[in-house]
Design an enzyme around this catalytic site. Structure first.
Site, short mmCIF file in Angstrom:
data_model
loop_
_atom_site.label_atom_id
_atom_site.label_comp_id
_atom_site.label_asym_id
_atom_site.label_seq_id
_atom_site.Cartn_x
_atom_site.Cartn_y
_atom_site.Cartn_z
CE LYS A 26 -119.54 -51.26 -23.46
NZ LYS A 26 -118.73 -51.49 -24.62
CB CYS A 86 -121.53 -48.04 -27.72
SG CYS A 86 -121.34 -49.61 -28.54
N1 SAJ Z 1 -118.10 -38.95 -32.64
C1 SAJ Z 1 -118.12 -37.58 -32.71
N2 SAJ Z 1 -117.02 -36.89 -32.30
C2 SAJ Z 1 -115.91 -37.52 -31.84
C3 SAJ Z 1 -115.89 -38.92 -31.77
C4 SAJ Z 1 -117.01 -39.61 -32.19
O1 SAJ Z 1 -119.11 -36.94 -33.12
O2 SAJ Z 1 -114.95 -36.82 -31.47
C5 SAJ Z 1 -119.29 -39.71 -33.05
C6 SAJ Z 1 -119.02 -40.64 -34.21
O3 SAJ Z 1 -119.18 -39.98 -35.43
C7 SAJ Z 1 -120.09 -41.69 -33.99
C8 SAJ Z 1 -120.22 -41.75 -32.48
O4 SAJ Z 1 -119.64 -40.56 -31.99
O5 SAJ Z 1 -121.32 -41.31 -34.52
C9 SAJ Z 1 -119.58 -42.93 -31.81
O6 SAJ Z 1 -118.33 -43.26 -32.38
P1 SAJ Z 1 -117.06 -43.78 -31.60
O7 SAJ Z 1 -116.10 -44.17 -32.63
O8 SAJ Z 1 -116.57 -42.81 -30.64
O9 SAJ Z 1 -117.57 -44.96 -30.70
P2 SAJ Z 1 -118.23 -46.40 -30.97
O10 SAJ Z 1 -119.65 -46.31 -30.51
O11 SAJ Z 1 -117.98 -46.92 -32.32
O12 SAJ Z 1 -117.38 -47.29 -29.99
C10 SAJ Z 1 -117.38 -47.00 -28.61
C11 SAJ Z 1 -115.97 -47.09 -28.10
N3 SAJ Z 1 -115.90 -46.55 -26.75
C12 SAJ Z 1 -115.01 -45.62 -26.39
O13 SAJ Z 1 -114.19 -45.17 -27.14
C13 SAJ Z 1 -115.07 -45.20 -24.98
C14 SAJ Z 1 -115.51 -48.51 -28.16
O14 SAJ Z 1 -114.26 -48.68 -27.53
C15 SAJ Z 1 -116.52 -49.43 -27.46
O15 SAJ Z 1 -116.19 -50.77 -27.60
C16 SAJ Z 1 -117.86 -49.26 -28.07
O16 SAJ Z 1 -118.25 -47.89 -27.98
C17 SAJ Z 1 -118.83 -50.13 -27.31
O17 SAJ Z 1 -119.06 -51.25 -27.70
O18 SAJ Z 1 -119.29 -49.74 -26.25
#
Ligand code: SAJ
Length: 412
Positions: free
Chosen positions: A203, A257
């Site tokens: 995870k 996360c």
């Molecule tokens: N972000 C970027 N660039 C990107 C992708 C995201 O700057 O290319 C930023 C977003 O704006 C945001 C942050 O990253 O601020 C996180 O966003 P996210 O949508 O990537 O992730 P979370 O935190 O909402 O959800 C993640 C997910 N994990 C993965 O994709 C590996 C989700 O599946 C998990 O369930 C969740 O973390 C968790 O609970 O751990």
């Protein structure tokens, strides 16, 4: 099956709703009296499509109730926050430990206890298991303990909780088997049985993988601003390669996360986790990068901020880099904030945010911001300039200046 879920937040409440829907009897426990009171009236505190109806149906047919204290049950699921300790980056297990202690008086032989909260590798074996052993249970024989991390995306939680595959990390194989029977009530995705420590690190690594890749994109954005190349074009071109998937640069990484889980690994093995720490540092530097560029665009005046959620189309602003940016700029600029997904008495309407603004600063990718009312912007701003740190605005009229990560080098 009766299920007692400790923590009625973004994961605990949707999980409770799905167990109720599958004919389980569910008690949702939380320490907030106001939340418990509201939940029993069917008032939901999170923005997540589909959850309100399910909880209200469950209340109506007596399969769900919220409570301040746990009750006897067949399975106990712990979904409480695990922040990190700022001084040493380690995982703060205090809420999980409190939750474990709170269920002790209600535990009976044969029960299953599942920790869903994201925890540092080895936490289950080294810190959680002893709590139950001290209470007289033999794990794997008369109590079954597992770590089963959730992996859902806010905004799609109800779908993903059912359909995603699920890692079931048992302290013993028997524990994993018992925990899989619990999730078998509603999970349709594959149930993957493993050890607790493998589930924990898996995870943490999933989110670390993403954090490291975002750091690479953010580093690219900085390189491009320095040497005069359009970073967005580079990403588009590079991603045409079948095995390349450059992520998107942005104002930083928010949420509960990605901005936290990598630290759990770093704290366990700081000498080895070098890329992981550097990626965190790079992503944490992005608010400063945004502020530096804002200062190049305007020296003073009013900034209208669009969006503070960490994730588009949700009301979740946990660890949002937007707040750091706003706080850093607020000494020198007059800042007004508009976010259609967040209720905050200090936030204003879109009309107010653009009125007499010197800069529109987009910090979140809500759908509402992809197409703005450009006539209103032109009528409200003397010199219309937009800085889109999420790179979501594709085209603006020629009399509005748009900056994004494709053209920041023009400011040098
Ligand atoms: N972000 C970027 N660039 C990107 C992708 C995201 O700057 O290319 C930023 C977003 O704006 C945001 C942050 O990253 O601020 C996180 O966003 P996210 O949508 O990537 O992730 P979370 O935190 O909402 O959800 C993640 C997910 N994990 C993965 O994709 C590996 C989700 O599946 C998990 O369930 C969740 O973390 C968790 O609970 O751990």
């Amino acid at each position: 099956m009766k299920v007692c879920i400790i923590g009625q937040g973004y994961i605990g409440l949707p999980t409770a709703a799905l167990f109720s829907k599958s004919d389980c009897e569910v008690v949702g426990v939380d320490i907030s009296p106001e939340m418990v009171d509201n939940l029993n009236k069917g008032i939901i505190h999170i923005e997540e499509p589909g959850i309100g109806d399910l909880i209200n149906d469950a209340i109506a047919n007596n399969s769900y109730s919220a409570s301040l204290t746990p009750q006897k049950a067949d399975a106990f699921i712990i979904t409480v926050p695990t922040p990190y300790i700022v001084e040493n980056y380690s995982c703060d297990l205090s809420y999980v430990i409190d939750a474990c202690n709170s269920i002790l008086p209600f535990l009976e032989k044969g029960n299953t206890v599942i920790v869903e909260s994201t925890i540092a590798p080895l936490s289950t074996d080294e810190q959680i298991k002893p709590i139950f052993e001290k209470a007289g249970f033999t794990i794997g024989k008369d109590l079954f303990l597992a770590h089963c991390p959730e992996r859902v995306l806010p905004g799609q939680i109800m779908y993903e909780l059912v359909n995603n595959n699920r890692i079931i990390g048992g302290v013993t194989p028997e524990c994993a088997k018992k925990a899989s029977e619990v999730y078998g009530q509603f999970v349709e995705g594959e149930l993957i049985l493993t050890e607790a420590k493998t589930a924990e690190l898996s995870k943490c690594m999933e989110n670390t993988f993403r954090d490291v890749n975002i750091a690479l994109a953010n580093e690219l954005a900085k390189i491009c601003a320095e040497i005069g190349v359009n970073a967005l074009d580079v990403i588009e071109m590079a991603n045409k390669h079948p095995r390349v998937n450059l992520h998107s640069p942005g104002p930083g990484v928010g949420g509960h996360c990605l901005a936290i889980d990598p630290y759990f690994i770093y704290a366990k093995a700081p000498q080895q986790a070098k890329i992981i720490k550097l990626a965190r540092d790079t992503n944490k530097s992005m608010p400063d990068f945004v502020c530096d560029n804002v200062r190049k665009i305007i020296k003073e005046g009013k900034i209208g901020v669009l969006g503070v959620s960490y994730k588009g189309n949700t009301d979740d602003d946990r660890e949002s880099p937007a707040y750091e940016i706003i706080s850093k700029l607020s000494d020198d600029y007059n800042i007004m904030i508009h976010d259609p997904h967040i209720e905050n008495p200090t936030f204003v309407s879109f009309e107010e945010v653009v009125k007499d603004s010197d800069l529109i600063l987009v910090l979140c990718d809500h759908d509402e911001f992809k197409e703005l009312d450009y006539d209103l912007i032109k009528n409200s701003m003397e010199n219309p300039v937009i800085f889109d740190t999420k790179n979501i605005i594709r085209k603006v009229p020629c009399d509005i200046k748009l900056y994004n990560y494709g053209n920041l080098y023009e400011l040098n």
